[in-house]
Design a protein around this motif. Structure first.
Motif, PDB file in Angstrom:
ATOM      1  N   ARG A   1       0.836  -1.210   0.000  1.00 50.43           N
ATOM      2  CA  ARG A   1       0.000   0.000   0.000  1.00 50.43           C
ATOM      3  C   ARG A   1       0.866   1.253   0.000  1.00 50.43           C
TER       4      ARG A   1
ATOM      5  N   ALA B   1       0.959   4.169  -2.764  1.00 52.33           N
ATOM      6  CA  ALA B   1       0.684   5.557  -2.376  1.00 52.33           C
ATOM      7  C   ALA B   1       1.787   6.493  -2.852  1.00 52.33           C
TER       8      ALA B   1
ATOM      9  N   TYR C   1       0.628   6.124   3.649  1.00 53.59           N
ATOM     10  CA  TYR C   1      -0.703   5.597   3.391  1.00 53.59           C
ATOM     11  C   TYR C   1      -1.528   5.600   4.674  1.00 53.59           C
ATOM     12  N   GLN C   2      -0.933   5.070   5.751  1.00 54.18           N
ATOM     13  CA  GLN C   2      -1.649   5.008   7.016  1.00 54.18           C
ATOM     14  C   GLN C   2      -0.657   5.216   8.152  1.00 54.18           C
TER      15      GLN C   2
ATOM     16  N   LYS D   1      -0.851   4.700  12.099  1.00 49.19           N
ATOM     17  CA  LYS D   1      -1.494   4.355  13.371  1.00 49.19           C
ATOM     18  C   LYS D   1      -0.738   5.004  14.512  1.00 49.19           C
TER      19      LYS D   1
ATOM     20  N   GLU E   1      -1.563  11.673   5.945  1.00 51.42           N
ATOM     21  CA  GLU E   1      -2.077  10.307   5.963  1.00 51.42           C
ATOM     22  C   GLU E   1      -3.110  10.166   4.846  1.00 51.42           C
ATOM     23  N   ILE E   2      -2.729   9.440   3.810  1.00 53.72           N
ATOM     24  CA  ILE E   2      -3.547   9.321   2.608  1.00 53.72           C
ATOM     25  C   ILE E   2      -4.882   8.641   2.894  1.00 53.72           C
ATOM     26  N   SER E   3      -4.851   7.522   3.644  1.00 53.43           N
ATOM     27  CA  SER E   3      -6.080   6.753   3.879  1.00 53.43           C
ATOM     28  C   SER E   3      -7.137   7.561   4.627  1.00 53.43           C
ATOM     29  N   ALA E   4      -6.720   8.508   5.451  1.00 51.29           N
ATOM     30  CA  ALA E   4      -7.659   9.316   6.234  1.00 51.29           C
ATOM     31  C   ALA E   4      -7.792  10.731   5.667  1.00 51.29           C
ATOM     32  N   ASN E   5      -7.037  11.042   4.616  1.00 54.50           N
ATOM     33  CA  ASN E   5      -7.014  12.385   4.034  1.00 54.50           C
ATOM     34  C   ASN E   5      -6.786  13.425   5.137  1.00 54.50           C
TER      35      ASN E   5
END
Length: 189
Positions: free
Chosen positions: A41, A45, A92-93, A95, A126-130
């Motif tokens: 991922r 990204a 990408y993410q 945590k 953070e791409i997944s959460a914009n």
């Protein structure tokens, strides 16, 4: 002559210096042998940055090679917004943000500044959460600690440094199944 440290290895060194060895050994092989979903991922990204299609704004600089003679570092930045004087590392993410990731961002900043770019803001995107996550610029004490870290990295000798297995880290290492230092299974299998 300075042996430059790749900025991308700073987080790896904190995580596990042995992983840098594996990365170099398997660099030219099929990544599907050892990459797990998070790395796949992440690579996807980064494609838009590497292909310079992540932004069409004229004031955004994408995938710029950077270096610092002072620190002996080299690498690439993801995004530098000239008008805002903002350096952004895309993930990408996220945590959790680790010290090694912050060191990578600081290293990119130091390279840019040495190359004549003004950097007033730092952030992870953070791409997944914009989501944009601001990171404060290092103060003098943090820069001293960063220099010390770079010296530890530069002077690291695996033959003189005992290797300590950290089962939690090993379980989250993409090279776990290839590593001769542990019998752990990674969480990605």
């Amino acid at each position: 002559m300075i042996d430059y440290i790749a900025i991308s290895t700073l987080n790896d060194f904190i995580f596990c210096p042995y992983s840098i060895y594996f990365h170099n050994v398997y660099m030219d092989t099929d990544e599907t042998m050892y990459h797990a979903t998070p790395q796949t991922r992440g690579r996807s990204a980064h494609e838009t940055v590497d292909k310079k299609t992540a932004s069409n704004r004229a004031d955004d600089i994408l995938s710029l090679p950077v270096y610092s003679e002072e620190y002996g570092l080299m690498g690439k930045i993801d995004v530098y917004k000239r008008k805002e004087r903002k350096l952004i590392e895309r993930k990408y993410q996220l945590k959790q943000i680790y010290q090694g990731q912050i060191y990578q961002l600081w290293a990119q900043m130091l390279c840019l500044e040495e190359m004549g770019y003004a950097v007033e803001e730092l952030a992870f995107y953070e791409i997944s959460a914009n989501k944009m996550i601001p990171i404060k610029k290092p103060d003098n004490e943090e820069l001293r600690m960063f220099r010390s870290f770079i010296e530890r990295f530069r002077n690291y000798n695996p033959e003189e440094t005992p290797f300590t297995v950290n089962p939690n880290k090993c379980r989250h290492c993409i090279y776990c199944s290839l590593c001769d230092k542990t019998t752990e299974n990674n969480v990605y299998q």
